[in-house]
Design an enzyme around this catalytic site. Structure first.
Site, PDB file in Angstrom:
ATOM      1  N   HIS B  62       3.606   2.477  -1.152  1.00 49.91           N
ATOM      2  CA  HIS B  62       4.629   2.180  -0.140  1.00 49.91           C
ATOM      3  C   HIS B  62       5.991   2.387  -0.793  1.00 49.91           C
ATOM      4  CE1 HIS B  62       1.746   0.480   2.753  1.00 49.91           C
ATOM      5  NE2 HIS B  62       1.092   0.093   1.668  1.00 49.91           N
ATOM      6  N   LEU B  63       6.725   3.370  -0.276  1.00 49.13           N
ATOM      7  CA  LEU B  63       8.022   3.689  -0.878  1.00 49.13           C
ATOM      8  C   LEU B  63       9.188   3.024  -0.160  1.00 49.13           C
ATOM      9  CD1 LEU B  63       7.765   7.430  -1.994  1.00 49.13           C
ATOM     10  CD2 LEU B  63       7.826   5.368  -3.416  1.00 49.13           C
ATOM     11  N   ARG B  64       8.932   2.472   1.008  1.00 48.28           N
ATOM     12  CA  ARG B  64       9.917   1.652   1.759  1.00 48.28           C
ATOM     13  C   ARG B  64      11.095   2.415   2.352  1.00 48.28           C
ATOM     14  NH1 ARG B  64       6.084  -1.817   2.322  1.00 48.28           N
ATOM     15  NH2 ARG B  64       5.760  -3.323   0.660  1.00 48.28           N
ATOM     16  N   ASN B  94       4.545   3.181   6.930  1.00 47.56           N
ATOM     17  CA  ASN B  94       5.139   1.976   7.537  1.00 47.56           C
ATOM     18  C   ASN B  94       6.569   1.730   7.074  1.00 47.56           C
ATOM     19  OD1 ASN B  94       4.227   1.330   4.964  1.00 47.56           O
ATOM     20  ND2 ASN B  94       3.688  -0.781   5.501  1.00 47.56           N
ATOM     21  N   ASP B 152      -2.051   2.240   7.902  1.00 43.86           N
ATOM     22  CA  ASP B 152      -2.224   1.217   6.868  1.00 43.86           C
ATOM     23  C   ASP B 152      -1.422  -0.040   7.169  1.00 43.86           C
ATOM     24  OD1 ASP B 152      -3.141   0.300   4.287  1.00 43.86           O
ATOM     25  OD2 ASP B 152      -1.074   0.526   3.632  1.00 43.86           O
ATOM     26  N   HIS B 179      -7.180   1.175   6.492  1.00 44.64           N
ATOM     27  CA  HIS B 179      -7.134  -0.188   5.938  1.00 44.64           C
ATOM     28  C   HIS B 179      -8.091  -0.980   6.820  1.00 44.64           C
ATOM     29  CE1 HIS B 179      -4.670  -4.016   4.967  1.00 44.64           C
ATOM     30  NE2 HIS B 179      -5.550  -4.377   5.858  1.00 44.64           N
ATOM     31  N   ASN B 278      -2.915  -8.048   0.525  1.00 44.65           N
ATOM     32  CA  ASN B 278      -3.882  -7.746   1.574  1.00 44.65           C
ATOM     33  C   ASN B 278      -4.453  -6.350   1.360  1.00 44.65           C
ATOM     34  OD1 ASN B 278      -5.391  -7.657   3.882  1.00 44.65           O
ATOM     35  ND2 ASN B 278      -3.667  -7.551   5.297  1.00 44.65           N
ATOM     36  N   ASP B 305      -1.915   0.857  -4.092  1.00 47.82           N
ATOM     37  CA  ASP B 305      -1.338   0.124  -2.959  1.00 47.82           C
ATOM     38  C   ASP B 305      -0.015  -0.529  -3.398  1.00 47.82           C
ATOM     39  OD1 ASP B 305      -0.862  -0.936  -0.481  1.00 47.82           O
ATOM     40  OD2 ASP B 305      -2.444  -2.447  -0.575  1.00 47.82           O
ATOM     41  N   GLY B 324       1.564  -8.263  -0.877  1.00 44.19           N
ATOM     42  CA  GLY B 324       1.815  -7.031  -1.616  1.00 44.19           C
ATOM     43  C   GLY B 324       2.026  -7.223  -3.103  1.00 44.19           C
TER      44      GLY B 324
END
Lengths: 312, 427
Positions: B62-64, B94, B152, B179, B278, B305, B324
């Site tokens: 997840h690179l945000r 996301n 995901d 997921h 999660n 993840d 996370g």
């Protein structure tokens, strides 16, 4: 006196000697509450913050009276968790209040672990007055105190705790406390509210209330919340009542000398019939009365200990 | 521009190599692999006592960015990846806006190019806005550069919609990454359901929630002839499902994370939110079964993840903190120490799971190998060196690691992307 904790976070981490130290101290505190002048100067100059992030009347008042009878200054802080959600974090709220130099923080919070969390950044003594579905140590201590009053000894006692075990902090704390003191604990409730894994903590697990009650010395009922029915943990109040309500007929299965306990608030006619709650066997109001003595003992042991030693 | 990597132990299972060799790189590709390569190079890397592996690929990050740049950006995430030994990372959709249209995919790729450190491979959403209602323009997204599709974190709850995604996706031989979580069973849960959750009074997320969705996805993929990849598989009960499906020839693959292999739900004692993730950390029994599945070769891929969160995000009651774990900069050392040094798997199996298999799954034909013609993406490892995880030294913008202070043996020491040494940083 055998009590070496900085905080009271739960019963799980206490030794039986520490539990007995609280009960013994509470014996001497009980006398103070019967005096004409119900106040001693023991904790004069100490400040206690009563932080209730979840609705409570009896526990909050009980801590307040306990502090006042020991001459400590106590300030009540009530805020619903949802109001805190909108603005500052729990950490910031607590740090702000702690900047006013209290000696102890009594916290009730809907999140399990909230009291533990405070100890990671607070310097005050932290007393857990109920954290989510985890522990409610002073309730277990006052229950043990009440049982000892009635039964003198814990060894060999059969204590049946019935209701929503899964979500109950009272059940967890009592299970640890009574087992440490030598009592036999039986947990009872429908499988949805009482997972089999609870056996691994030591008690017997039963889904049949009538069987569980056989020869019980102490019958402890827990409040059942309507929310559990809405989430299908059980089908209806009618069915719950049929299976798990403490009625005079059922109570006959327990020992003649058995007592009835309930941490409150009571749902009359749901987990306990009105005549049972009011019967001579019920010690429900004694539990409330003893709550003050036990909380005085806890405050004294946490806050008064050092000064006392220094005075000696 | 020529780069010569000398005297490294080249471990490339796709090329059946595990021997001391030189690797010559020119214009971003490998041109020669052999002993005593004699060539005039612009730069020579002495890889004596180091392992030279095909570049590691983390297919679950997840690179945000865009949208949550306070937690991570494509730049900081790229730096974390480079430091962690990854030459390529696939980023989940996301973000805000969600990567559900070619515009966002193109933004990610152009920003990745501007940063110019590691390969960034966007994963597009299966449904618009991750809402689970309507499929994204999958062909358009694939054409823009999306390497796979996933909702995901907000898994597609409707079996019908997942059926459609897999079926329509066959048009592109699309890889659907799921997921697996039946949300009705995990509602309000914050940790693994079991003895530990009952003890700590925390609401549980049962293993059955994962097993049900793994089952559903396998059944759909089998009927449709589609490809499905199980993200961060974490429970014992999902393993026989995957094993049986593979035996029947279903195109199902699975990844596990390092944290699910080295931590158990007992770590949630103390309510430290760095352990909130999660899928949740599972029981010791699950961890043992997962480790055994890695050993026997049932699991295809290691993925992190990587889920960066700021201190403010995580500094909360356990109930309220986000899920996370920050993974890019600890994964390789954790796996080298706990699996390779511990003798669970040999090094070449680790390379398969971190490079060969993810490259194959994502359709990266020139990656995952060390041979002439392949992309010159290489990860250099020092297996003997000990390291102590220090969150303060993370390149990631966030520090949410449960491994701070862990002493580990083996670490990535150089990361080469398209023939350029991107780590250690050139500054």
């Amino acid at each position: 006196m055998e009590f070496h904790q900085k905080h009271l976070l739960g019963i799980e981490q206490l030794t039986d000697a520490e539990i007995l130290a609280v009960l013994d101290t509470a014996e001497s505190m009980a006398e103070i509450s019967t005096r004409e002048v119900k106040k001693v100067p023991t904790l004069r100059g100490k400040t206690i913050l009563n932080l209730f992030f979840e609705a409570s009347t009896r526990t909050r008042s009980s801590f307040e009276l306990a502090a006042k009878r020991l001459s400590a200054d106590i300030v009540n802080f009530s805020q619903s968790t949802s109001a805190v959600t909108k603005g500052e974090s729990l950490r910031d709220t607590i740090l702000t209040l702690e900047a006013m130099n209290p000696d102890a923080l009594v916290i009730r919070h809907s999140a399990s672990g909230a009291a533990h969390y405070l100890t990671t950044f607070c310097r005050s003594h932290v007393i857990n007055a109920g954290d989510g579905q985890h522990e409610h140590p002073t309730q277990a201590l006052l229950d043990a105190f009440t049982i000892r009053q009635e039964k003198k000894n814990f060894k060999g006692l059969k204590v049946v705790i019935t209701g929503d075990i899964l979500h109950s902090r009272v059940a967890r704390s009592n299970m640890f406390c009574l087992q440490k003191l030598g009592a036999q604990v039986v947990l009872c409730g429908p499988p949805t509210l009482l997972p089999d894994e609870f056996r691994s903590f030591g008690p017997e697990v039963s889904h049949d209330f009538d069987l569980a009650l056989e020869d019980a010395d102490v019958v402890m009922m827990l409040r059942i919340q309507l929310e559990r029915m809405q989430k299908s943990f059980f089908p209806s109040l009618r069915e719950y009542r049929n299976l798990y309500c403490l009625t005079p007929e059922r109570f006959k299965r327990a020992k003649k000398s058995a007592i009835i306990m309930h941490p409150g608030p009571i749902n009359r006619g749901v987990e306990i019939s009105a005549d049972m709650a009011d019967s001579a066997k019920s010690v429900i109001l004694k539990q409330v009365e003893n709550g003050v003595s036990v909380r005085m003992a806890v405050l004294y042991l946490l806050l008064g200990g050092k000064d006392r030693e220094a005075a000696d | 521009m020529k780069l010569l990597i000398k005297n490294g132990r080249v471990v490339s299972p796709a090329d059946r190599l595990d021997e001391t060799l030189d690797v010559l790189v020119e214009d971003g590709r490998i041109v020669e692999v052999g002993s005593k390569v004699e060539a005039a190079a612009d730069r020579v890397v002495d890889a004596s006592r180091l392992v030279v592996a095909p570049g590691f690929i983390d297919m679950h990050v997840h690179l945000r960015e865009p949208g949550f740049e306070e937690k991570e950006t494509i730049r900081t995430g790229s730096r974390a990846a480079a430091r962690g030994g990854f030459t390529s990372i696939a980023c989940m959709p996301n973000t805000f806006p969600v990567n559900d249209n070619a515009g966002v995919t193109e933004f990610i790729l152009s920003e990745a190019k501007r940063v110019g450190l590691v390969n960034i491979l966007p994963i597009a959403a299966v449904t618009r806005g991750l809402k689970g209602e309507q499929l994204t323009d999958m062909a358009d997204l694939a054409a823009a550069g999306a390497v796979a599709f996933s909702d995901d974190g907000q898994p597609v709850g409707s079996a019908l919609l997942m059926r459609r995604a897999m079926d329509y996706g066959r048009l592109l031989r699309a890889l659907i990454i799921d997921h697996c979580e039946e949300k009705s069973l995990t509602e309000d849960g914050v940790m693994n359901e079991g003895r530990a959750s009952y003890l700590f009074g925390l609401r549980g997320m049962p293993a059955m929630a994962e097993e049900i969705m793994v089952s559903r996805d396998i059944i759909l993929a089998e009927h449709l002839g589609a490809r499905v990849h199980i993200a961060h598989l974490s429970v014992k009960g999902a393993l026989p499902l995957v094993r049986a499906a593979k035996e029947r020839g279903v195109a199902v693959t699975a990844e596990v994370t390092p944290h699910h292999l080295v931590l158990t739900d007992a770590a949630c004692e103390g309510y430290d939110t760095r352990f909130k993730v999660n899928p949740p950390l599972r029981s010791a029994e699950d961890v043992a079964a997962l480790t055994e599945a890695v050993r026997e070769g049932l699991i295809d891929v290691f993925a992190t993840d990587h889920a960066p969160y700021t201190a403010e995000d995580k500094e909360l009651e356990f109930d309220r903190a986000p899920f996370g774990i920050n993974g890019l900069e600890t994964a390789v050392s954790l796996l080298l120490d706990r699996l390779v040094a511990a003798g669970v798997i040999p090094l070449n199996r680790l390379v398969e799971m971190m490079s060969v298999n993810p490259a194959a799954l994502l359709g990266l034909e020139r990656k995952g190998r060390v041979r002439p013609g392949a992309d010159a993406d290489l990860t250099l490892l020092n297996l003997a060196k000990e390291t102590v995880v220090d969150a303060a030294r993370f390149e990631s913008k966030s520090r949410n690691t449960p491994f701070h202070g862990w002493k580990l043996k083996g670490l990535p020491v150089q990361t080469i992307v398209a023939g350029r040494v991107v780590y250690p940083f050139d500054e």
